[in-house]
Scaffold this motif. Structure first.
Motif, PDB file in Angstrom:
ATOM      1  N   ILE A 153     -19.251  15.104  17.930  1.00  0.00           N
ATOM      2  CA  ILE A 153     -19.337  15.140  16.466  1.00  0.00           C
ATOM      3  C   ILE A 153     -18.816  13.808  15.949  1.00  0.00           C
ATOM      4  N   VAL A 154     -19.597  13.162  15.092  1.00  0.00           N
ATOM      5  CA  VAL A 154     -19.165  11.931  14.438  1.00  0.00           C
ATOM      6  C   VAL A 154     -18.919  12.251  12.971  1.00  0.00           C
ATOM      7  N   SER A 155     -17.656  12.256  12.584  1.00  0.00           N
ATOM      8  CA  SER A 155     -17.270  12.589  11.211  1.00  0.00           C
ATOM      9  C   SER A 155     -17.094  11.319  10.397  1.00  0.00           C
ATOM     10  N   VAL A 156     -17.436  11.380   9.111  1.00  0.00           N
ATOM     11  CA  VAL A 156     -17.276  10.191   8.269  1.00  0.00           C
ATOM     12  C   VAL A 156     -15.883  10.084   7.662  1.00  0.00           C
ATOM     13  N   THR A 157     -15.053  11.121   7.818  1.00  0.00           N
ATOM     14  CA  THR A 157     -13.678  11.046   7.322  1.00  0.00           C
ATOM     15  C   THR A 157     -12.725  11.709   8.305  1.00  0.00           C
ATOM     16  N   GLN A 158     -11.471  11.265   8.268  1.00  0.00           N
ATOM     17  CA  GLN A 158     -10.426  11.886   9.075  1.00  0.00           C
ATOM     18  C   GLN A 158     -10.156  13.308   8.581  1.00  0.00           C
ATOM     19  N   SER A 159     -10.292  13.520   7.287  1.00  0.00           N
ATOM     20  CA  SER A 159     -10.043  14.848   6.718  1.00  0.00           C
ATOM     21  C   SER A 159     -11.035  15.872   7.265  1.00  0.00           C
ATOM     22  N   PHE A 160     -12.309  15.479   7.415  1.00  0.00           N
ATOM     23  CA  PHE A 160     -13.292  16.393   8.004  1.00  0.00           C
ATOM     24  C   PHE A 160     -12.904  16.737   9.437  1.00  0.00           C
ATOM     25  N   MET A 174     -20.174   3.579  16.817  1.00  0.00           N
ATOM     26  CA  MET A 174     -20.938   4.804  17.013  1.00  0.00           C
ATOM     27  C   MET A 174     -21.869   4.676  18.215  1.00  0.00           C
ATOM     28  N   LEU A 175     -22.407   3.484  18.429  1.00  0.00           N
ATOM     29  CA  LEU A 175     -23.283   3.270  19.576  1.00  0.00           C
ATOM     30  C   LEU A 175     -22.552   3.558  20.885  1.00  0.00           C
ATOM     31  N   ARG A 176     -21.293   3.164  20.966  1.00  0.00           N
ATOM     32  CA  ARG A 176     -20.519   3.433  22.188  1.00  0.00           C
ATOM     33  C   ARG A 176     -20.374   4.934  22.424  1.00  0.00           C
ATOM     34  N   GLY A 207     -10.830  -6.249   1.833  1.00  0.00           N
ATOM     35  CA  GLY A 207     -10.909  -4.841   2.216  1.00  0.00           C
ATOM     36  C   GLY A 207     -12.250  -4.496   2.835  1.00  0.00           C
ATOM     37  N   ALA A 208     -13.328  -5.089   2.306  1.00  0.00           N
ATOM     38  CA  ALA A 208     -14.676  -4.786   2.811  1.00  0.00           C
ATOM     39  C   ALA A 208     -14.814  -5.143   4.287  1.00  0.00           C
ATOM     40  N   LYS A 209     -14.133  -6.200   4.724  1.00  0.00           N
ATOM     41  CA  LYS A 209     -14.213  -6.617   6.124  1.00  0.00           C
ATOM     42  C   LYS A 209     -13.710  -5.522   7.072  1.00  0.00           C
ATOM     43  N   ASN A 210     -12.832  -4.654   6.580  1.00  0.00           N
ATOM     44  CA  ASN A 210     -12.322  -3.558   7.407  1.00  0.00           C
ATOM     45  C   ASN A 210     -13.339  -2.430   7.552  1.00  0.00           C
ATOM     46  N   TYR A 211     -14.434  -2.515   6.778  1.00  0.00           N
ATOM     47  CA  TYR A 211     -15.457  -1.464   6.803  1.00  0.00           C
ATOM     48  C   TYR A 211     -16.847  -2.078   6.959  1.00  0.00           C
ATOM     49  N   ASP A 212     -16.918  -3.130   7.759  1.00  0.00           N
ATOM     50  CA  ASP A 212     -18.181  -3.818   8.025  1.00  0.00           C
ATOM     51  C   ASP A 212     -19.119  -2.867   8.764  1.00  0.00           C
ATOM     52  N   ARG A 213     -20.290  -2.592   8.163  1.00  0.00           N
ATOM     53  CA  ARG A 213     -21.220  -1.616   8.728  1.00  0.00           C
ATOM     54  C   ARG A 213     -21.662  -1.995  10.145  1.00  0.00           C
ATOM     55  N   SER A 214     -21.807  -3.267  10.416  1.00  0.00           N
ATOM     56  CA  SER A 214     -22.230  -3.702  11.743  1.00  0.00           C
ATOM     57  C   SER A 214     -21.216  -3.290  12.810  1.00  0.00           C
ATOM     58  N   ILE A 215     -19.944  -3.501  12.526  1.00  0.00           N
ATOM     59  CA  ILE A 215     -18.888  -3.130  13.474  1.00  0.00           C
ATOM     60  C   ILE A 215     -18.855  -1.618  13.659  1.00  0.00           C
ATOM     61  N   LEU A 216     -18.973  -0.881  12.560  1.00  0.00           N
ATOM     62  CA  LEU A 216     -18.943   0.580  12.633  1.00  0.00           C
ATOM     63  C   LEU A 216     -20.144   1.123  13.409  1.00  0.00           C
ATOM     64  N   ALA A 217     -21.311   0.492  13.236  1.00  0.00           N
ATOM     65  CA  ALA A 217     -22.508   0.922  13.960  1.00  0.00           C
ATOM     66  C   ALA A 217     -22.314   0.779  15.463  1.00  0.00           C
ATOM     67  N   VAL A 251     -14.230   9.640  14.409  1.00  0.00           N
ATOM     68  CA  VAL A 251     -14.382   9.292  12.993  1.00  0.00           C
ATOM     69  C   VAL A 251     -15.001   7.901  12.883  1.00  0.00           C
ATOM     70  N   ILE A 252     -16.163   7.834  12.257  1.00  0.00           N
ATOM     71  CA  ILE A 252     -16.810   6.562  11.904  1.00  0.00           C
ATOM     72  C   ILE A 252     -17.043   6.612  10.401  1.00  0.00           C
ATOM     73  N   THR A 253     -16.219   5.936   9.637  1.00  0.00           N
ATOM     74  CA  THR A 253     -16.311   6.007   8.182  1.00  0.00           C
ATOM     75  C   THR A 253     -17.590   5.346   7.683  1.00  0.00           C
ATOM     76  N   ASN A 254     -17.887   5.567   6.416  1.00  0.00           N
ATOM     77  CA  ASN A 254     -18.940   4.799   5.780  1.00  0.00           C
ATOM     78  C   ASN A 254     -18.468   3.355   5.648  1.00  0.00           C
ATOM     79  N   GLY A 255     -19.392   2.474   5.370  1.00  0.00           N
ATOM     80  CA  GLY A 255     -19.036   1.064   5.284  1.00  0.00           C
ATOM     81  C   GLY A 255     -20.001   0.311   4.399  1.00  0.00           C
ATOM     82  N   VAL A 256     -20.065  -0.993   4.602  1.00  0.00           N
ATOM     83  CA  VAL A 256     -20.871  -1.838   3.730  1.00  0.00           C
ATOM     84  C   VAL A 256     -21.523  -2.948   4.545  1.00  0.00           C
TER      85      VAL A 256
END
Length: 411
Positions: free
Chosen positions: A173-180, A399-401, A386-396, A196-201
């Motif tokens: 399961i890949v959740s977008v929040t720690q709360s989930f 999830m790939l791993r 702050g956006a650099k901490n949620y870079d979509r490329s890094i988050l993707a 947990v893989i948060t949303n990003g930008v």
């Protein structure tokens, strides 16, 4: 690795699920993997098929190296519980059938918000004897209760039983929040299979830019302080609070300094427009949904971004993805959501948090942003950091791993 991804939202739709899925899949293709997306004809949020598409049995296209298979589904506007369920179920059935004919896959992914797409992913995984991953974007059907869209019933209880069944059957399961994640563990789901893989930008697209002069002139926004909400106008968003704040700001200041821009569509938009007209709320501008490229132009108009959800405990567990886009574009945020997302706003120092459905608190925050120039400059400067901490490329790639690990498991 061949990744099969089932989702009922995909570009050219511009909502958060569509953007996240597209940007992740694009990165996986760049990494050398094959990606097939099974989706439906683009129609969200108006329930009308986009120009250039048709709601037919099957159609195919290539998008940024992603093979996209679009299937027929029952299409309806985002209003009415029964019609929405028919929409979800029709895609579940058609998507399952289409996915069965996709050859040589290694892993299946099904994404919420609603879980009927995850049902399809589970069935495809079982039929093809491949592991499947549940990408959890929303605790559904609990969110139905949260917005009051349906009364307590045996139907909701039955849907929750299906929900728990899917969590247990998922290989991961890949959740977008720690709360989930915490919520699922509390309900008896194994924590070691939840990541947990948060949303990003996409920081290459959402970056600082000057106000779009053509749009400033079109909407007569010269010398105005513009607070804007960009997104779905649904029950969950309680946007009557924005109209209340617009009236209150005008009454408090006695001037014409502030404008409230509401861009998007949804079940509540017509009622909001009717109310604004009936009550003479003339400092609110309504704009219909625009293309992905146009959205960035409208973001540039904003001096402050409004993020707001109904005051209910469930929404304390969500992280609205638009907050990361605001960070990237150096737009200070007025954040009317409590919980995990509010902690990110405060931790990154990119905006002010106010109590949901409290128009006075929203107004006070808006005036503070306009009048406290040192604070405003600080919040703007902190955005890209702050956006650099949620870079979509890094988050993707994170999830790939997970998908690579899961693809090696036996079913």
């Amino acid at each position: 690795m061949h990744i099969l991804f089932l989702t009922d939202n995909f570009p050219p739709e511009v909502n958060a699920p569509a953007s996240r899925t597209f940007e992740h899949c694009k990165e996986w293709v760049k990494a050398g993997h094959k990606v097939t997306v099974v989706t439906c004809a683009p129609n969200f949020p108006k329930g009308r098929v986009f120009d250039g598409y048709a709601n037919k049995l099957i159609q195919r296209e290539e998008m940024a190296g992603i093979h996209v298979v679009r299937v027929w589904s029952y299409i309806t506007a985002n209003e009415g519980f029964v019609k929405r369920i028919l929409d979800y179920i029709s895609f579940m059935v058609a998507g399952t059938v289409a996915a069965i004919f996709v050859k040589k896959i290694d892993v299946v992914v099904g994404t919420s918000p609603q879980f009927f797409t995850a049902c399809a992913a589970y069935m495809v995984g079982a039929l093809k004897r491949r592991p499947w991953v549940f990408e959890l974007r929303d605790i559904w059907p609990e969110s139905i209760r949260a917005v009051g869209a349906m009364k307590e019933s045996a139907t909701l209880d039955f849907l929750e039983k299906i929900e728990l069944f899917l969590y247990r059957k998922a290989s991961a399961i890949v959740s977008v929040t720690q709360s989930f994640r915490d919520s699922l563990i509390h309900r008896g789901i194994e924590g070691n299979k939840i990541d947990v893989i948060t949303n990003g930008v996409d920081v290459s697209r959402f970056s600082p830019r000057p106000k779009d002069v053509e749009l400033v002139n079109r909407h007569q926004l010269g010398n105005k302080f513009v607070a804007g909400y960009i997104g779905t106008h649904g029950l969950a968003h309680a946007l009557d609070t924005v109209l209340d704040a617009a009236k209150l700001c005008k009454a408090m200041t006695g001037g014409d300094r502030y404008r409230f821009l509401l861009l998007g569509d949804g079940a509540c938009k017509a009622a909001l427009m009717s109310r604004a007209q009936a009550e003479g709320i003339d400092n609110v501008i309504f704009v219909d949904t625009v293309s992905k490229d146009e959205v960035v132009r409208y973001w540039s108009l904003l001096d402050a971004s409004l993020i707001h959800l109904k005051a209910t405990p469930l929404f304390e567990t969500v992280i609205p993805s638009k907050m990361f886009e605001c960070m990237g574009m150096t737009i200070p945020i007025l954040h009317g959501v409590q919980g995990e997302s509010a902690r990110i706003i405060e931790q990154e120092r990119v905006g002010l948090v106010f109590e949901p459905q409290n128009a006075k608190a929203l107004c006070d925050g808006l005036l503070r942003l306009d009048q406290d120039h040192a604070l405003y400059a600080e919040l703007k400067a902190n955005g890209p950091k702050g956006a650099k901490n949620y870079d979509r490329s890094i988050l993707a790639h994170r999830m790939l791993r997970i998908l690579e690990r899961v693809s090696l498991t036996r079913v």
